[in-house]
Design an enzyme around this catalytic site. Structure first.
Site, PDB file in Angstrom:
ATOM      1  N   GLY A 121      26.089  26.245  24.856  1.00  0.00           N
ATOM      2  CA  GLY A 121      24.665  26.516  24.849  1.00  0.00           C
ATOM      3  C   GLY A 121      24.222  27.376  23.668  1.00  0.00           C
ATOM      4  CG  ASP A 138      33.662  25.715  23.204  1.00  0.00           C
ATOM      5  OD1 ASP A 138      33.133  25.916  24.309  1.00  0.00           O
ATOM      6  OD2 ASP A 138      33.019  25.662  22.146  1.00  0.00           O
ATOM      7  CB  CYS A 173      52.058  10.897  13.765  1.00  0.00           C
ATOM      8  SG  CYS A 173      50.309  11.334  13.980  1.00  0.00           S
ATOM      9  CB  CYS A 179      52.267  11.090   8.405  1.00  0.00           C
ATOM     10  SG  CYS A 179      50.985  11.903   7.419  1.00  0.00           S
TER      11      CYS A 179
END
Length: 372
Positions: A68, A278, A318, A321
């Site tokens: 928010g 988050d 991956c 890589c």
């Protein structure tokens, strides 16, 4: 000096803007309680007490406010919070305050408080007016660019440390030169950006949706601009580049997820509920509540430990890589975006193209990382 960090949602998911791509709006809409309202004084003080019980002399405690929109909690809330921290902090510890804000409610009083307690402010601006106002609109649908730019000027007037956060949408990613020129024109010396993510569990594409290839080209072009400026002695702090340069110079990154694994963020919602990240403030990721658990108990909870052990699928590239040791597959939340196109990864393309220059910058400025 260990740092104990808490990410606080004092106004939960409440916001005075309605950004089209807002990931937290998407997350909170998937919870049984989308918003917990404004944090009470009792919860705020308990949070502070809990944090101080976790640390020792010489440690640092970081209180980071997000939303928010955190300023909706009001000036009085932050005056109370900072005063209580100042009154109760143990001896010989360092306190750091920070806030990520859209800037619409910033005024002289807020700036005086920020200056007094040495806040680091993150201000969300998506480049120039055209691109910013395409997605970052007020609750009533009005453009916000000019109000946010005025907030930046106010922070500059008060000498408050701040950085600019830009969400890289498809529109912005096509014009990295314009974005850089916007930063330079407004004397924004500390900037960071994150790729725009589609909603969780969504296969739809929105007007802002970012394609991996466009993002890869954006990273390469922006770094090349940054590197030319750096070689010419005109250094601008770009958080991602700072971290990569620090890694090239032998230092660990400070940016979450850069090594491909998670650390607990202790995201505290306004009711005291705690989540591990988050990006994952969801009901099934609830780790406890500070009303009845210490942060140590929350860290040891089954939910937190399961989250930290959780492995998101890596891309097919991956294993072979050459840049994997740098990113470890990247932030878990970003992987669905990075690997959405078979046989391609934007971060791999960027690192393959720019790693020699990154290493050179690391050798020239071993401690260039100044993401603050």
């Amino acid at each position: 000096m260990p740092t104990f960090s808490v990410l606080i949602k004092p106004a939960s998911s409440l916001c005075n803007m309605k950004c089209r791509y807002c990931f937290y709006c998407d997350e909170s809409s998937k919870r049984s309680v989308p918003s917990y309202g404004i944090m009470s004084e009792t919860t705020a003080k308990l949070l502070i007490d809990r944090a101080f019980s976790e640390i020792s002399r010489g440690d640092t405690v970081s209180f980071a406010f997000q939303g928010g929109e955190p300023t909706l909690a009001g000036y009085d809330f932050f005056d109370m919070f900072t005063s209580y921290v100042d009154k109760t902090k143990p001896d010989r510890i360092t306190i750091r305050f920070s806030m990520q804000t859209n800037g619409l409610l910033l005024d002289e009083r807020f700036c005086e408080l920020f200056k007094k307690f040495n806040f680091l402010i993150g201000l969300s601006i998506d480049g120039s007016e055209k691109y910013h106002d395409f997605n970052r609109i007020s609750r009533d649908g009005e453009p916000t660019f000019r109000r946010v730019l005025a907030a930046a000027k106010l922070l500059q007037k008060y000498g408050i440390e701040f950085n600019i956060l830009t969400v890289v949408t498809q529109q912005i990613a096509k014009h990295p030169e314009q974005l850089w020129n916007f930063y330079k024109k407004n004397n924004f010396e500390y900037v960071q950006f994150i790729p725009c993510l589609d909603p969780l569990d969504s296969s739809s594409h929105e007007s802002y949706s970012l394609s991996p290839r466009t993002y890869g080209k954006f990273l390469i072009t922006l770094f090349q601009i940054w590197y030319r400026e750096f070689i010419a002695g005109r250094y601008t702090s770009v958080r991602l580049f700072d971290n990569l340069i620090s890694m090239a110079a032998g230092y660990p990154p400070e940016l979450c997820g850069m090594l491909g694994f998670c650390q607990p963020q202790y995201v505290v919602e306004s009711d005291g509920s705690v989540y591990p990240c988050d990006f994952y403030a969801l009901d099934d990721q609830l780790c406890g509540n500070i009303a009845d658990s210490s942060f140590s108990d929350i860290f040891a909870s089954d939910t937190m430990q399961a989250f930290l052990r959780r492995e998101e699928p890596e891309g097919s590239l991956c294993l072979s890589c050459g840049a994997y040791r740098i990113c470890g597959g990247g932030c878990k939340r970003y992987r669905s975006f990075y690997f959405s196109e078979a046989g391609y990864c934007p971060y791999r393309e960027f690192l393959y193209a720019c790693l020699p220059a990154i290493k050179d910058a690391g050798a020239r400025l071993p401690q260039a990382g100044s993401s603050r």
